[in-house]
Design a protein around this motif. Structure first.
Motif, PDB file in Angstrom:
ATOM      1  N   UNK A 166      11.348   1.679   5.925  1.00  0.00           N
ATOM      2  CA  UNK A 166      10.939   2.471   4.770  1.00  0.00           C
ATOM      3  C   UNK A 166      11.000   3.947   5.105  1.00  0.00           C
ATOM      4  N   UNK A 167      10.502   4.315   6.274  1.00  0.00           N
ATOM      5  CA  UNK A 167      10.497   5.737   6.658  1.00  0.00           C
ATOM      6  C   UNK A 167      11.904   6.289   6.775  1.00  0.00           C
ATOM      7  N   UNK A 168      12.841   5.442   7.143  1.00  0.00           N
ATOM      8  CA  UNK A 168      14.235   5.870   7.265  1.00  0.00           C
ATOM      9  C   UNK A 168      14.941   5.884   5.910  1.00  0.00           C
ATOM     10  N   UNK A 169      14.255   5.447   4.858  1.00  0.00           N
ATOM     11  CA  UNK A 169      14.844   5.436   3.524  1.00  0.00           C
ATOM     12  C   UNK A 169      15.778   4.265   3.273  1.00  0.00           C
ATOM     13  N   UNK A 170      15.702   3.232   4.120  1.00  0.00           N
ATOM     14  CA  UNK A 170      16.586   2.081   3.960  1.00  0.00           C
ATOM     15  C   UNK A 170      16.044   1.054   2.972  1.00  0.00           C
ATOM     16  N   UNK A 171      14.740   1.110   2.723  1.00  0.00           N
ATOM     17  CA  UNK A 171      14.101   0.221   1.747  1.00  0.00           C
ATOM     18  C   UNK A 171      12.963   0.973   1.080  1.00  0.00           C
ATOM     19  N   UNK A 172      12.532   0.450  -0.056  1.00  0.00           N
ATOM     20  CA  UNK A 172      11.307   0.934  -0.694  1.00  0.00           C
ATOM     21  C   UNK A 172      10.296  -0.196  -0.605  1.00  0.00           C
ATOM     22  N   UNK A 173       9.044   0.176  -0.371  1.00  0.00           N
ATOM     23  CA  UNK A 173       7.999  -0.822  -0.198  1.00  0.00           C
ATOM     24  C   UNK A 173       6.757  -0.391  -0.950  1.00  0.00           C
ATOM     25  N   UNK A 174       6.209  -1.318  -1.726  1.00  0.00           N
ATOM     26  CA  UNK A 174       4.947  -1.052  -2.420  1.00  0.00           C
ATOM     27  C   UNK A 174       4.045  -2.262  -2.220  1.00  0.00           C
ATOM     28  N   UNK A 175       2.795  -1.997  -1.902  1.00  0.00           N
ATOM     29  CA  UNK A 175       1.831  -3.037  -1.577  1.00  0.00           C
ATOM     30  C   UNK A 175       0.608  -2.878  -2.470  1.00  0.00           C
ATOM     31  N   UNK A 176       0.113  -3.988  -2.988  1.00  0.00           N
ATOM     32  CA  UNK A 176      -1.109  -3.940  -3.791  1.00  0.00           C
ATOM     33  C   UNK A 176      -2.017  -5.086  -3.410  1.00  0.00           C
ATOM     34  N   UNK A 177      -3.259  -4.755  -3.092  1.00  0.00           N
ATOM     35  CA  UNK A 177      -4.277  -5.746  -2.786  1.00  0.00           C
ATOM     36  C   UNK A 177      -5.157  -5.918  -4.014  1.00  0.00           C
ATOM     37  N   UNK A 178      -5.207  -7.100  -4.552  1.00  0.00           N
ATOM     38  CA  UNK A 178      -6.026  -7.398  -5.733  1.00  0.00           C
ATOM     39  C   UNK A 178      -7.473  -7.587  -5.276  1.00  0.00           C
ATOM     40  N   UNK A 179      -8.212  -6.518  -5.256  1.00  0.00           N
ATOM     41  CA  UNK A 179      -9.577  -6.512  -4.725  1.00  0.00           C
ATOM     42  C   UNK A 179     -10.587  -6.819  -5.824  1.00  0.00           C
ATOM     43  N   UNK A 180     -11.247  -7.963  -5.737  1.00  0.00           N
ATOM     44  CA  UNK A 180     -12.186  -8.375  -6.788  1.00  0.00           C
ATOM     45  C   UNK A 180     -13.375  -7.427  -6.898  1.00  0.00           C
ATOM     46  N   UNK A 181     -13.619  -6.608  -5.879  1.00  0.00           N
ATOM     47  CA  UNK A 181     -14.750  -5.679  -5.918  1.00  0.00           C
ATOM     48  C   UNK A 181     -14.412  -4.371  -6.614  1.00  0.00           C
TER      49      UNK A 181
END
Length: 190
Positions: A2-17
């Protein structure tokens, strides 16, 4: 990568709190913000989308999803990895349709759309409603409960983090051991 710009990455944690992290609006908003920081084209598209709603009108969930799909359709982009963690923590009550159902519908929609650069990873306990939607979509499914040695691997990881994290390095040895012990024994829990 990702840092090299070879991929895009998005992460989401579904936090019940956290109300902002357990529904479709929170998920899609989080993914859009993360992706727009990784590509000028994504940033331009999200900026244009934002300016359409800058007069105080809030975009609908449908509009947010359309913006995300617009990003995924852009030609010439690197592979996009979307990670949705703990989907089972989205609630199944109160709203109609429930928040979890809306997120599951998005996962299904993105998966069956066959965006050539999209890769998705969804983690969840296999609640009945989650199982019904995800099983037909999965290319590969892994259940940690079915894997031999998963407790030992997780315990080694926990020990490694506790013993190498600079902030935790200041903790007393007894506190470190307590954290390791509690987390290791809660492997089957949330």
């Amino acid at each position: 990568m990702r840092r090299a710009g070879l991929v895009s990455l998005a992460y989401h944690y579904c936090d019940f709190r956290d109300d902002k992290k357990k529904d479709l609006r929170g998920l899609v908003s989080s993914l859009l913000v993360q992706l727009c920081h990784q590509s000028d084209s994504y940033c331009d598209m999200v900026s244009k989308f934002y300016s359409e709603y800058a007069k105080g009108c809030c975009p609908s969930d449908t509009a947010l999803v359309s913006c995300l799909e617009g990003l995924l359709k852009l030609p010439g982009q690197t592979p996009v990895y979307l990670i949705v963690d703990a989907l089972d923590e989205c609630p199944t009550t109160s709203d109609m349709p429930p928040a979890r159902e809306k997120v599951l519908l998005l996962v299904r929609q993105l998966t069956v759309s066959n965006y050539p650069n999209l890769r998705m990873c969804v983690t969840s306990r296999l609640e009945p409603d989650v199982r019904v939607v995800l099983e037909p979509l999965s290319f590969r499914s892994i259940s940690l409960h079915d894997e031999s040695g998963h407790r030992e691997v997780i315990a080694r990881f926990i020990k490694s983090v506790v013993n190498t994290d600079p902030n935790m390095g200041k903790w007393r040895a007894t506190d470190k051991e307590l954290v390791i012990s509690v987390l290791t024994h809660k492997v089957d829990g949330m």
